[in-house]
Design a protein around this motif. Structure first.
Motif, PDB file in Angstrom:
ATOM      1  N   ILE A  24       0.814  -1.269   0.110  1.00  0.00           N
ATOM      2  CA  ILE A  24      -0.155   0.091  -0.104  1.00  0.00           C
ATOM      3  C   ILE A  24       0.843   1.289  -0.208  1.00  0.00           C
ATOM      4  CG2 ILE A  24      -1.740   1.216   1.434  1.00  0.00           C
ATOM      5  CD1 ILE A  24      -3.020  -1.329   2.330  1.00  0.00           C
ATOM      6  N   ALA A  25       1.780   1.249   0.874  1.00  0.00           N
ATOM      7  CA  ALA A  25       2.859   2.384   0.836  1.00  0.00           C
ATOM      8  C   ALA A  25       3.310   2.658  -0.433  1.00  0.00           C
ATOM      9  CB  ALA A  25       3.796   2.299   2.105  1.00  0.00           C
ATOM     10  N   CYS A  26       3.864   1.603  -1.029  1.00  0.00           N
ATOM     11  CA  CYS A  26       4.728   1.608  -2.369  1.00  0.00           C
ATOM     12  C   CYS A  26       3.686   2.530  -3.529  1.00  0.00           C
ATOM     13  CB  CYS A  26       5.039   0.640  -2.837  1.00  0.00           C
ATOM     14  SG  CYS A  26       6.633  -0.083  -1.990  1.00  0.00           S
ATOM     15  N   ARG A  27       2.457   1.719  -3.361  1.00  0.00           N
ATOM     16  CA  ARG A  27       1.290   2.557  -4.466  1.00  0.00           C
ATOM     17  C   ARG A  27       0.989   3.825  -3.937  1.00  0.00           C
ATOM     18  NH1 ARG A  27       0.042  -1.262  -7.893  1.00  0.00           N
ATOM     19  NH2 ARG A  27       0.530  -3.621  -7.594  1.00  0.00           N
ATOM     20  N   ALA A  28       0.807   4.136  -2.907  1.00  0.00           N
ATOM     21  CA  ALA A  28       0.149   5.137  -2.475  1.00  0.00           C
ATOM     22  C   ALA A  28       1.146   6.569  -2.666  1.00  0.00           C
ATOM     23  CB  ALA A  28      -0.163   5.344  -0.860  1.00  0.00           C
ATOM     24  N   LEU A  29       2.398   6.143  -2.505  1.00  0.00           N
ATOM     25  CA  LEU A  29       3.426   7.149  -2.478  1.00  0.00           C
ATOM     26  C   LEU A  29       4.057   7.132  -3.780  1.00  0.00           C
ATOM     27  CD1 LEU A  29       5.259   6.674   0.999  1.00  0.00           C
ATOM     28  CD2 LEU A  29       3.495   8.544   0.369  1.00  0.00           C
ATOM     29  N   ALA A  30       3.637   6.349  -4.639  1.00  0.00           N
ATOM     30  CA  ALA A  30       4.299   6.310  -6.094  1.00  0.00           C
ATOM     31  C   ALA A  30       5.579   5.789  -6.131  1.00  0.00           C
ATOM     32  CB  ALA A  30       3.800   7.444  -6.938  1.00  0.00           C
ATOM     33  N   ILE A  31       6.168   5.087  -5.356  1.00  0.00           N
ATOM     34  CA  ILE A  31       7.425   4.657  -5.313  1.00  0.00           C
ATOM     35  C   ILE A  31       7.823   3.835  -6.548  1.00  0.00           C
ATOM     36  CG2 ILE A  31       9.340   3.593  -3.964  1.00  0.00           C
ATOM     37  CD1 ILE A  31       7.679   4.240  -1.437  1.00  0.00           C
ATOM     38  N   SER A  32       9.084   4.281  -7.095  1.00  0.00           N
ATOM     39  CA  SER A  32       9.383   3.590  -8.254  1.00  0.00           C
ATOM     40  C   SER A  32      10.083   2.091  -7.806  1.00  0.00           C
ATOM     41  CB  SER A  32      10.630   4.271  -8.969  1.00  0.00           C
ATOM     42  OG  SER A  32      11.123   3.483 -10.103  1.00  0.00           O
ATOM     43  N   ALA A  33       9.723   1.009  -8.554  1.00  0.00           N
ATOM     44  CA  ALA A  33      10.349  -0.252  -8.572  1.00  0.00           C
ATOM     45  C   ALA A  33      11.596  -0.315  -8.529  1.00  0.00           C
ATOM     46  CB  ALA A  33       9.499  -1.274  -9.275  1.00  0.00           C
ATOM     47  N   PHE A  34      12.321   0.657  -9.119  1.00  0.00           N
ATOM     48  CA  PHE A  34      13.858   0.635  -9.043  1.00  0.00           C
ATOM     49  C   PHE A  34      14.402   1.177  -7.823  1.00  0.00           C
ATOM     50  CE2 PHE A  34      17.853   3.052  -9.870  1.00  0.00           C
ATOM     51  CZ  PHE A  34      18.575   2.094 -10.685  1.00  0.00           C
ATOM     52  N   ILE A  35      13.521   2.012  -7.102  1.00  0.00           N
ATOM     53  CA  ILE A  35      14.035   2.454  -5.673  1.00  0.00           C
ATOM     54  C   ILE A  35      13.441   1.340  -4.624  1.00  0.00           C
ATOM     55  CG2 ILE A  35      13.891   4.197  -4.086  1.00  0.00           C
ATOM     56  CD1 ILE A  35      15.508   4.921  -6.576  1.00  0.00           C
ATOM     57  N   LEU A  36      12.405   0.915  -4.575  1.00  0.00           N
ATOM     58  CA  LEU A  36      11.667   0.115  -3.649  1.00  0.00           C
ATOM     59  C   LEU A  36      10.544  -0.831  -4.119  1.00  0.00           C
ATOM     60  CD1 LEU A  36      11.700  -1.215  -0.781  1.00  0.00           C
ATOM     61  CD2 LEU A  36      10.068   0.679  -0.114  1.00  0.00           C
ATOM     62  N   PRO A  37      10.883  -1.841  -4.828  1.00  0.00           N
ATOM     63  CA  PRO A  37       9.686  -2.637  -5.537  1.00  0.00           C
ATOM     64  C   PRO A  37       8.544  -3.132  -4.712  1.00  0.00           C
ATOM     65  CG  PRO A  37      11.513  -4.176  -5.304  1.00  0.00           C
ATOM     66  CD  PRO A  37      12.083  -2.604  -4.814  1.00  0.00           C
TER      67      PRO A  37
END
Length: 256
Positions: A24-37
Motif C-alpha cells: 500500500i505504501a509503495c502504491r500510495a507514495l508512487a515509489i518507483s520499483a527501481f528504488i523500492l519494489p
C-alpha cells in the motif's frame, strides 16, 4: 478463537500485515520499483526467476549449513575449554575478542589466496563469522555456576568433571541455543559475503549479478529467499531447543 489459536496464527497475520502495508505504501507514495519494489513486483520476480533462485538458494543453504555446523563443533569445544578454566578464560578472551573485531570482509581475499574461488571460501567465511557467539555463550554458562552449588557438589565428593558435565553443560544449554539463533543469521551473512567475492554460485553471487543489471526486484526476491532460509534453520533450532531445554522455559511477561 482461543488464545492458543491466535498465537499460532500471529506469525502469519503479522507477516501478511507487513507485506500489505509495504504494498500500500509503495502504491500510495508512487515509489518507483527501481528504488523500492512492492511485494507484488517481488513476487513476479520470484516466479520469473524461480529456477536460478532455487538453484542458488540450495547452494547457499548447504554452504551456510556446513559453515554453521563447523561453528557448532569448534564453538562447543572451545567454549567448554574456555569456560572450564579461569586461567584459559583470561588468556584466550583478548585473542577471541580481537579476532571477532576483524571485519570478515577483509578475511575473504586471504581465503581466496589460500583456497581459490569456489565453495570453500564461503563455507569458511560463514564459519569464522558465526562461531564467536557460541564460544562466548557456552563459556559464560560454564563460568557462571554459583559458588554455593560448586561447594555443595564438592562436599558430596563430585569432581570438577562431574560438576561440568552434570551442572555446567546443562546450565549452558539455554545460552547455547540463544547463541545458535544469532549464529545462524551470521552464518548467512558470511556465506553471502563469500559468494559475492569468491564464488560463481549462490544467492550472494546472484545478488551481485542482479545489481550489475539494475534488477532491483530480483535483488529483493533473493533477499526474501534468504530470509525464508534463515527462518527454516531457526525453526529447526527451536524444535531441538524445546526438546532439550524445556525445563528452562519461563512464562511470558504478563502472559500478554
Amino acid at each position: 478463537m482461543t488464545r492458543s489459536t491466535w498465537l499460532k496464527l500471529a506469525p502469519y497475520l503479522f507477516t501478511f500485515a507487513f507485506f500489505a502495508i509495504w504494498e500500500i505504501a509503495c502504491r500510495a507514495l508512487a515509489i518507483s520499483a527501481f528504488i523500492l519494489p512492492p511485494p507484488s513486483a517481488i513476487w513476479a520476480a520470484l516466479v520469473q526467476y524461480q529456477k536460478p533462485l532455487y538453484t542458488n538458494a540450495f547452494h547457499t543453504l548447504w554452504m551456510t549449513s556446513l559453515g554453521f555446523g563447523l561453528s557448532i563443533l569448534f564453538g562447543l569445544a572451545l567454549g567448554l575449554l574456555v569456560g572450564s578454566s579461569k586461567l584459559i578464560y583470561a588468556g584466550l578472551n583478548p585473542l577471541l575478542v580481537g579476532f571477532n573485531s576483524i571485519p570478515k570482509v577483509a578475511v575473504v581475499p586471504i581465503l581466496v589466496i589460500w583456497f581459490g574461488v569456489g565453495w570453500l571460501p564461503p563455507v569458511l567465511t560463514a564459519f569464522v563469522i558465526s562461531f564467536f557467539p557460541i564460544v562466548v555463550n557456552v563459556a559464560t554458562g560454564l563460568a557462571t555456576i554459583e559458588p554455593e552449588t560448586e561447594d555443595v557438589l564438592k562436599a558430596l565428593g563430585a569432581s570438577r568433571m562431574d560438576i561440568m558435565t552434570k551442572v555446567g553443560i546443562p546450565r549452558s544449554l539455554p545460552y547455547l541455543f540463544g547463541a545458535l539463533k544469532v549464529s545462524i543469521t551470521l552464518a548467512y551473512v558470511g556465506s553471502v559475503i563469500g559468494e559475492q567475492n569468491a564464488s560463481n554460485l549462490g544467492l550472494g553471487n546472484l545478488i551481485t549479478r542482479a545489481s550489475a543489471d539494475f534488477n532491483v526486484p530480483l535483488i529483493f526476491a533473493a533477499l526474501i529467499v534468504l530470509a525464508i532460509l534463515g527462518v527454516f534453520l531457526v525453526a529447526i533450532v527451536d524444535v531441538v531447543e524445546s526438546r532439550m531445554t524445556g525445563w528452562a522455559k519461563r512464562s511470558q511477561l504478563g502472559n500478554a
